[in-house]
Each structure stands twice: as C-alpha cells, then as structure tokens.
Design a protein around this motif. Structure first.
Motif, PDB file in Angstrom:
ATOM      1  N   HIS A 155       0.829  -1.206   0.000  1.00 15.34           N
ATOM      2  CA  HIS A 155       0.000   0.000   0.000  1.00 15.34           C
ATOM      3  C   HIS A 155       0.865   1.258   0.000  1.00 15.34           C
ATOM      4  O   HIS A 155       0.443   2.300  -0.527  1.00 15.34           O
ATOM      5  CB  HIS A 155      -0.967   0.002   1.194  1.00 15.34           C
ATOM      6  CG  HIS A 155      -0.326   0.232   2.519  1.00 15.34           C
ATOM      7  ND1 HIS A 155       0.502  -0.694   3.126  1.00 15.34           N
ATOM      8  CD2 HIS A 155      -0.385   1.298   3.381  1.00 15.34           C
ATOM      9  CE1 HIS A 155       0.907  -0.227   4.288  1.00 15.34           C
ATOM     10  NE2 HIS A 155       0.395   0.979   4.470  1.00 15.34           N
ATOM     11  N   ALA A 167       0.801   4.213  -2.705  1.00 14.27           N
ATOM     12  CA  ALA A 167       0.697   5.605  -2.281  1.00 14.27           C
ATOM     13  C   ALA A 167       1.768   6.474  -2.935  1.00 14.27           C
ATOM     14  O   ALA A 167       1.501   7.608  -3.332  1.00 14.27           O
ATOM     15  CB  ALA A 167       0.796   5.708  -0.758  1.00 14.27           C
ATOM     16  N   GLN A 169     -10.731   6.523   2.013  1.00 14.55           N
ATOM     17  CA  GLN A 169     -10.377   5.906   0.732  1.00 14.55           C
ATOM     18  C   GLN A 169     -11.547   5.919  -0.254  1.00 14.55           C
ATOM     19  O   GLN A 169     -11.354   6.082  -1.461  1.00 14.55           O
ATOM     20  CB  GLN A 169      -9.865   4.487   0.934  1.00 14.55           C
ATOM     21  CG  GLN A 169     -10.859   3.484   1.490  1.00 14.55           C
ATOM     22  CD  GLN A 169     -10.885   3.471   3.014  1.00 14.55           C
ATOM     23  OE1 GLN A 169     -10.316   4.350   3.652  1.00 14.55           O
ATOM     24  NE2 GLN A 169     -11.529   2.462   3.583  1.00 14.55           N
ATOM     25  N   LEU A 179      -3.131   7.486   4.129  1.00 16.34           N
ATOM     26  CA  LEU A 179      -3.371   6.076   3.805  1.00 16.34           C
ATOM     27  C   LEU A 179      -2.065   5.347   3.509  1.00 16.34           C
ATOM     28  O   LEU A 179      -1.921   4.158   3.801  1.00 16.34           O
ATOM     29  CB  LEU A 179      -4.315   5.965   2.602  1.00 16.34           C
ATOM     30  CG  LEU A 179      -5.760   6.427   2.822  1.00 16.34           C
ATOM     31  CD1 LEU A 179      -6.513   6.437   1.499  1.00 16.34           C
ATOM     32  CD2 LEU A 179      -6.465   5.534   3.836  1.00 16.34           C
ATOM     33  N   TYR A 192      -5.070   1.056  -1.473  1.00 13.22           N
ATOM     34  CA  TYR A 192      -4.855   1.506  -0.094  1.00 13.22           C
ATOM     35  C   TYR A 192      -4.792   0.353   0.895  1.00 13.22           C
ATOM     36  O   TYR A 192      -4.314   0.511   2.023  1.00 13.22           O
ATOM     37  CB  TYR A 192      -5.996   2.436   0.332  1.00 13.22           C
ATOM     38  CG  TYR A 192      -7.283   1.680   0.589  1.00 13.22           C
ATOM     39  CD1 TYR A 192      -7.601   1.238   1.873  1.00 13.22           C
ATOM     40  CD2 TYR A 192      -8.159   1.374  -0.455  1.00 13.22           C
ATOM     41  CE1 TYR A 192      -8.762   0.520   2.114  1.00 13.22           C
ATOM     42  CE2 TYR A 192      -9.311   0.666  -0.227  1.00 13.22           C
ATOM     43  CZ  TYR A 192      -9.616   0.237   1.054  1.00 13.22           C
ATOM     44  OH  TYR A 192     -10.764  -0.485   1.291  1.00 13.22           O
TER      45      TYR A 192
END
Length: 425
Positions: free
Chosen positions: A236, A240, A301, A347, A409
């Motif tokens: 994740h 990101a 999200q 996130l 995420y």
C-alpha cells in the motif's frame, strides 16, 4: 512547555504553511510571464515546474538528515534561509535576463520549501496538547489553501502589471521590443525581494523563540527496513508513492498551466484568468473543509476514489468543451483535488510501524511528479497545437488515484514478514 507558551510557536509554524503555499502558487503567474518574456514554447515554460519539483526529489533525504541531526528548529531556520536566498536570486536573474538563472533561483527556493515541509508537518503535531494535534495540523493546512487563493491575485497585481499584448509587441521595433520584454521580466524583482525579506524576519523570530525540544533519536525496538527503499515492500506504500507522484503531477498541470489554458480555451486575458485562478484556489480551500467534514461519514479511501472518478469526468469536459465553461470545469477539478494529497499521504503511511519515517520520506520524494508529468501535458499541447488536449494527462493521473482509493490503499503483510512468520511456526 505550557499551553500558553506554545501559542506563539504555533503561530510561527502556521505562517510557514501559508508562505510555502504562497511561493508555490506564484508559479502559475511566472509561467506565462516568463514564457512571453523569453519567447518560450509550452514545453520550455514548464521547466519552471521541473526546477521546483526536482528539488523535492533531491532534497527530501538531505532535509531529513538535517532535521535528524539538528532538530526541527534547525531544519526550519535552514529552510527559511535557503528559501530567502532563492527569492533574492530573482534580482540578478532579472538583471541578466537569463532564463536559466530564473530556473536556478526557483530550484533554490524549492530546496528551502522541501526542508520546511519536511520539518513543519510533523513538528506542529507535537506542540501543545497531544489531543489537539490533528486539529492543529488541519488548521495549519488551511492556511496553505488560503495562500492558493491569494497568491495568484497578488502575484498578478505585481508581476503582470507591465505585460504587453502580442499585438503591441509586434508593432514595436526590435530594439523597443527587447526593452519592453526586459522591463516586463524585471517586474518580478520587487515581490520576490519583499518575500525574501519577510522570510529572513521570520527566521530571526524562530532563532530567538524558545521552541519545544523533540527527541528525534528515540529508540525503536521493532524491526525496520535496513534502507529506505526496502520500505516499499509494503504494497500500500508503493501504491501511495505512485498515487502521490501522479497526484502532484496532475495538480501542477491544472494549476500551473491554468493561465495558459484559460486564455486559450475561454479567450480571456491574463489578468482576468488570474482572478479565476484565485477562485480555483478558494474552491480548493472550501473543498478541503467540506472533504474533512465528509470523512466523518465516508471512509477516506472511498471519498478519495469518488473524487478521483468525478475529476476524470471533469477532465473530459476540460478537453471537449469551449468558452468560459471550461474555466468553471477546472475550478471544479480544484475542488475535488483538495483532499487528495493529505488523504493519499495518510493512507500510505498507515500501519507501517517502524517504517513510517521511511514511508514519509518516500512519499515526499514522489512530489517529483510535479517536475515530470507536466512535461507530457506540454508535449501533447505543443504537438496538437491545442492546450486543451493536454488534459488527457491529468485525466490519466486521476484514474491512477481512483485505483489507489478503490483497492491500492489496502494494507497487506509484506512478504519478508510472512516468510519470517512461517519459519517461526
């Protein structure tokens, strides 16, 4: 430090959010200004963004080292001094009439901004009561949005006042034309001199103000990545970093090229376009407040994914519509961009544990997207002869952000940790 004693340090820190937002949002004024002064192509003009955002990639790790060694206060003062030095470089840049010199000045400014952002974002959360950390950070970020609104309007008043129309320049003799362009380019000197002086004054305030001492060398008893890029084993976080890269790239396409877009698609002059850019900044500011409120009812999200999908649709309008409606469409895009940077950031570092610091640095480095992505916008615009076609680039950026909000995420256990666990069992 008592709550009363922390008020002035909080005010000083909050001013930084406004100042770096102000500097960033002068760039959309500089791009058309320098484009005309040096008769640049769109691709050449976007080197302004390349110079600024490349600094984020190159300075993220050195800035972290400065803060780790000297503390947040040293990092902030260093950032302010470098920021001010870049502002003062605009004076010799205008005097020598060298576009490269302007790019160097912007690069130096951005090195200062990188150091400030790396220090101020986490530092403001540890000043004052711990319960109010989130409130302080959101409050400080709102001043960044305020700068987005004010900078284009103020910048236009100072920088674009000596602008000459294409027709007026063509009617001049070559010598008169050269003199007119030189005079136009020199209009940047006073605003950047004032900004540089304000920065030095604030640096002096920081130097003499007693700031809370934060231990940045706290021991970490958990296992962490041996080097910064190993932290990308967190899927994740990798998502990101990619999402932030394309978000910043898309944001720069929308905001930095706003004046060029509006004057072409809506057929309005630069001064009017600068006021609409201020409206876009206000839309961004309002969007941040509304988005933050909506997150009490909608998962971040999901809201991120929804906003990204809406912006994909708005980008189609920015490509195919004509007239003043295109300006309102772009203002709408700014509204839905408002929550993206902090939401992607939050996130991305969620659940990283001892890799949180590395993850934060990587996401900051991904801001380099602002130096790379707009170049593709410019290439498409120059190749087709239509700046509206460039909006295919931010459209693709928002698609990637939507994918991150919909699935990227999710926190997945790194493979290295899974293997270690199986050996223990």
């Amino acid at each position: 430090m008592t709550k009363r004693d922390s008020i002035f340090p909080i005010i000083l820190l909050t001013s930084l959010f406004f100042l770096w937002g102000f500097a960033h949002n002068l760039d959309p004024i500089l791009i058309p200004h320098l484009k005309r002064s040096f008769t640049l192509s769109t691709v050449q003009a976007t080197l302004v963004d390349s110079a600024v955002f490349m600094a984020y990639f190159l300075m993220a790790i050195p800035a972290g080292m400065i803060i780790k060694k000297g503390g947040y206060k040293v990092g902030i003062i260093t950032g302010l001094i470098v920021f001010a030095a870049g502002c003062y470089l605009f004076i010799p840049a205008a005097n020598t009439q060298q576009y490269t010199f302007f790019l160097v000045a912007l690069f130096v400014i951005a090195c200062g901004l990188t150091t400030l952002e790396t220090a101020a974002n986490p530092y403001i959360t540890v000043i004052g009561d711990p319960e109010g950390a989130s409130t302080r950070l959101n409050f400080a970020q709102s001043f960044n949005g305020l700068a987005t609104t004010l900078a284009p309007i103020i910048g236009a008043k100072f920088i674009l006042t000596k602008s000459y129309t294409e027709e007026a320049l063509k009617a001049m003799s070559p010598a008169a034309q050269q003199f007119a362009l030189a005079t136009e380019a020199s209009s940047v000197k006073m605003p950047y001199f004032i900004l540089g002086t304000v920065l030095l004054v604030i640096a002096v305030f920081f130097f003499f103000t007693k700031m809370p001492v934060v231990n940045t060398h706290a021991a970490n008893t958990t296992t962490k990545s041996r080097h910064i890029f190993q932290a990308l084993r967190h899927k994740h976080l990798s998502w990101a970093v990619a999402a932030q890269f394309f978000y910043v790239g898309g944001q720069v396409c929308v905001l930095s090229l706003f004046l060029l877009y509006a004057t072409t698609a809506a057929h309005i002059n630069e001064t009017a376009a600068s006021y609409y850019l201020g409206a876009a900044g206000f839309s961004f500011l309002i969007g941040r407040f509304i988005g933050t409120a909506l997150m009490k009812f909608i998962a971040p999200q999901k809201l991120l994914g929804l906003y990204a999908v809406i912006n994909v649709l708005l980008c189609f309008g920015a490509i195919y519509f004509h007239g003043i409606v295109t300006v309102y469409i772009v203002i709408g895009i700014c509204f839905f961009m408002s929550i993206m940077f902090p939401t992607i950031f939050a996130l991305g570092i969620k659940g990283l544990g001892s890799d949180t610091e590395y993850g934060s640095s990587l996401i900051i480095m991904s801001i380099v997207g602002g130096a790379i992505v707009p170049r593709f916008y410019a290439y498409i615009s120059d190749h087709t002869g239509n700046i509206q076609d460039g909006y295919w680039v931010p459209l693709c950026c928002f698609v990637i952000i939507a994918l991150f909000g919909l699935s990227g995420y999710r926190i997945r256990q790194p493979k290295t940790e899974s293997i270690a666990a199986s050996h223990i069992l």
